[in-house]
Write a protein that holds these residues in place. Structure first.
Motif, short mmCIF file in Angstrom:
data_model
loop_
_atom_site.label_atom_id
_atom_site.label_comp_id
_atom_site.label_asym_id
_atom_site.label_seq_id
_atom_site.Cartn_x
_atom_site.Cartn_y
_atom_site.Cartn_z
N ASP A 4 9.50 10.89 17.10
CA ASP A 4 8.23 10.46 17.70
C ASP A 4 7.10 10.58 16.68
OD1 ASP A 4 8.39 13.20 17.60
OD2 ASP A 4 7.50 13.54 19.59
N ALA A 5 7.11 11.65 15.89
CA ALA A 5 6.07 11.83 14.87
C ALA A 5 6.20 10.77 13.78
CB ALA A 5 6.17 13.22 14.26
N VAL A 6 7.42 10.42 13.41
CA VAL A 6 7.64 9.39 12.40
C VAL A 6 7.14 8.04 12.90
CG1 VAL A 6 9.40 8.11 11.12
CG2 VAL A 6 9.59 10.59 11.36
N ALA A 7 7.40 7.75 14.19
CA ALA A 7 6.97 6.48 14.77
C ALA A 7 5.45 6.38 14.79
CB ALA A 7 7.52 6.33 16.19
N ILE A 8 4.77 7.47 15.17
CA ILE A 8 3.31 7.49 15.18
C ILE A 8 2.78 7.30 13.76
CG2 ILE A 8 1.28 8.93 15.59
CD1 ILE A 8 2.79 10.20 17.92
N LEU A 9 3.44 7.94 12.81
CA LEU A 9 3.03 7.82 11.41
C LEU A 9 3.12 6.38 10.94
CD1 LEU A 9 2.24 9.48 8.85
CD2 LEU A 9 4.68 9.47 8.27
N LEU A 10 4.22 5.71 11.29
CA LEU A 10 4.43 4.34 10.85
C LEU A 10 3.46 3.37 11.51
CD1 LEU A 10 8.34 4.13 10.80
CD2 LEU A 10 6.80 4.15 8.84
N VAL A 11 3.25 3.52 12.81
CA VAL A 11 2.48 2.54 13.57
C VAL A 11 0.98 2.76 13.46
CG1 VAL A 11 2.08 1.58 15.88
CG2 VAL A 11 4.39 2.18 15.16
N LEU A 12 0.54 4.01 13.35
CA LEU A 12 -0.91 4.29 13.39
C LEU A 12 -1.46 4.80 12.05
CD1 LEU A 12 -1.14 6.01 16.91
CD2 LEU A 12 -1.65 3.64 16.31
N LEU A 13 -0.85 5.84 11.51
CA LEU A 13 -1.43 6.48 10.34
C LEU A 13 -1.30 5.63 9.08
CD1 LEU A 13 -2.87 8.95 9.25
CD2 LEU A 13 -0.64 10.04 8.87
N VAL A 14 -0.13 5.03 8.86
CA VAL A 14 0.08 4.24 7.66
C VAL A 14 -0.91 3.07 7.56
CG1 VAL A 14 1.70 2.70 6.47
CG2 VAL A 14 2.48 4.91 7.34
N PRO A 15 -1.11 2.28 8.66
CA PRO A 15 -2.12 1.21 8.56
C PRO A 15 -3.53 1.73 8.28
CG PRO A 15 -0.66 0.82 10.41
CD PRO A 15 -0.37 2.21 9.93
N THR A 16 -3.88 2.87 8.89
CA THR A 16 -5.23 3.42 8.70
C THR A 16 -5.45 3.83 7.25
OG1 THR A 16 -5.27 4.21 10.98
CG2 THR A 16 -6.86 5.18 9.44
#
Length: 336
Positions: A54-66
């Motif tokens: 779940d943390a990896v998914a959040i990282l990919l979808v939200l943090l990486v683009p930001t």
């Protein structure tokens, strides 16, 4: 799995469209919609994912683009300074800097307006973000598909290797940008000869500008001959002034010689996808391959290519932009 149904549907449409013709801009949009739908589907599935997925998914979808947006803004500004230092202060050379400054200006505007309590101002900023978001989405679509398109290779025999011209140094000498195209074309020609198949003709395309002492095609042919290419394997198209004319006039030459011709077209990598779209509209039977370009030159050149593609589809793009502006204005009036 229903969350991923839209992504699967867009992916199927993308594959069908690419199979029909790789050179359509709709392929880029369908690829972008596939990735965006997949990201949204992944967001819906995050609560069901075990830790640490779940943390990896959040990282990919939200943090990486930001983080990626901030890094991109800084990179574009730095590239703009490099372009100015090496190529001069022309508007096209400042495109990457303008884009980088624009990214940080929009972020500052959103952060500055947030929390002020003005519904009208919030609505207007939201509309601006939607407008920028639409253009940014198209740019990312263009960038991603242009990257994929640039991975194609020559398959089977070809009858012609068409090389698109560009300006000459001092009106007579081949510049490095054009030399890169010619070397790529020469390599394709040599590989075809080494395969033992038919020997393709090198078709150099470019007319004579008002500030040029000879046609670009003549200068290109001379460069190839100096590299050891037999003169009888070279054909000249020396009337064109634009990419559209390059391809249209070259098509006439090839069609007159062989109605069943097959060709590859060579230009620089940043220009390959737009040239491919132009080739499709011109009815040219061939794909476009890109030659290497100096790394510092690529960002501004790619932005320039995107602006041209955006304008080529201006009927749709300006209609959507106008709709966003109109809806924003109506919402602002309603919230006043």
């Amino acid at each position: 799995m229903l969350a991923f149904v839209p992504a699967a549907l867009f992916f199927v449409l993308f594959c069908v469209s690419v199979r029909e013709d790789r050179r359509r801009f709709r392929n880029a949009v369908l690829l972008g919609l596939t990735l965006m739908s997949g990201s949204i589907g992944l967001l819906f599935r995050i609560p069901e994912l075990p830790s640490p997925l779940d943390a990896v998914a959040i990282l990919l979808v939200l943090l990486v683009p930001t983080v990626g947006t901030l890094v991109l803004g800084g990179y574009l500004i730095r590239n703009g300074l490099t372009m100015i230092r090496k190529e001069g202060r022309s508007p096209t050379n400042m495109l990457s800097m303008a884009a980088g400054v624009g990214i940080f200006a929009l972020i500052a505007l959103v952060l500055g307006v947030a929390g002020r309590g003005s519904r009208v101002l919030d609505t207007m900023v939201a509309g601006l973000v939607m407008l920028v978001g639409y253009v940014s989405f198209l740019f990312l679509c263009f960038l991603a598909y242009a990257f994929l398109y640039g991975r194609i290779t020559v398959r089977g025999d070809v009858d012609y290797v068409v090389m698109l011209g560009s300006g000459l140094i001092c009106g007579e000498r081949v510049p490095p940008l054009l030399a890169s195209r010619l070397e790529k074309g020469r390599q394709i020609h040599a590989a075809q000869v080494a395969r033992g198949g038919r020997v393709p003709l090198l078709l150099v395309s470019g007319g004579q500008g008002t500030d040029e002492r000879l046609s670009e095609a003549r200068a290109m042919a001379d460069w190839l001959i100096a590299q050891g290419v037999p003169e009888e394997q070279i054909r000249l198209e020396d009337r064109s002034r634009t990419t559209k004319e390059n391809l249209a006039f070259s098509r006439t030459i090839m069609l007159d010689a062989d109605p069943g011709y097959r060709c590859v077209i060579v230009t620089n990598n940043f220009h390959a996808f737009r040239a491919a779209m132009t080739a499709r509209r011109a009815g040219v039977n061939g794909q476009v391959l890109g030659s290497p370009t100096a790394t510092y030159f690529w960002p501004s050149a790619t932005l320039r290519e995107f602006v041209a593609v955006f304008w080529e589809h201006r009927a749709v793009n300006l209609s959507i932009c106008a709709s966003i502006v109109a809806l924003t204005a109506l919402a602002a009036v309603a919230s006043a």
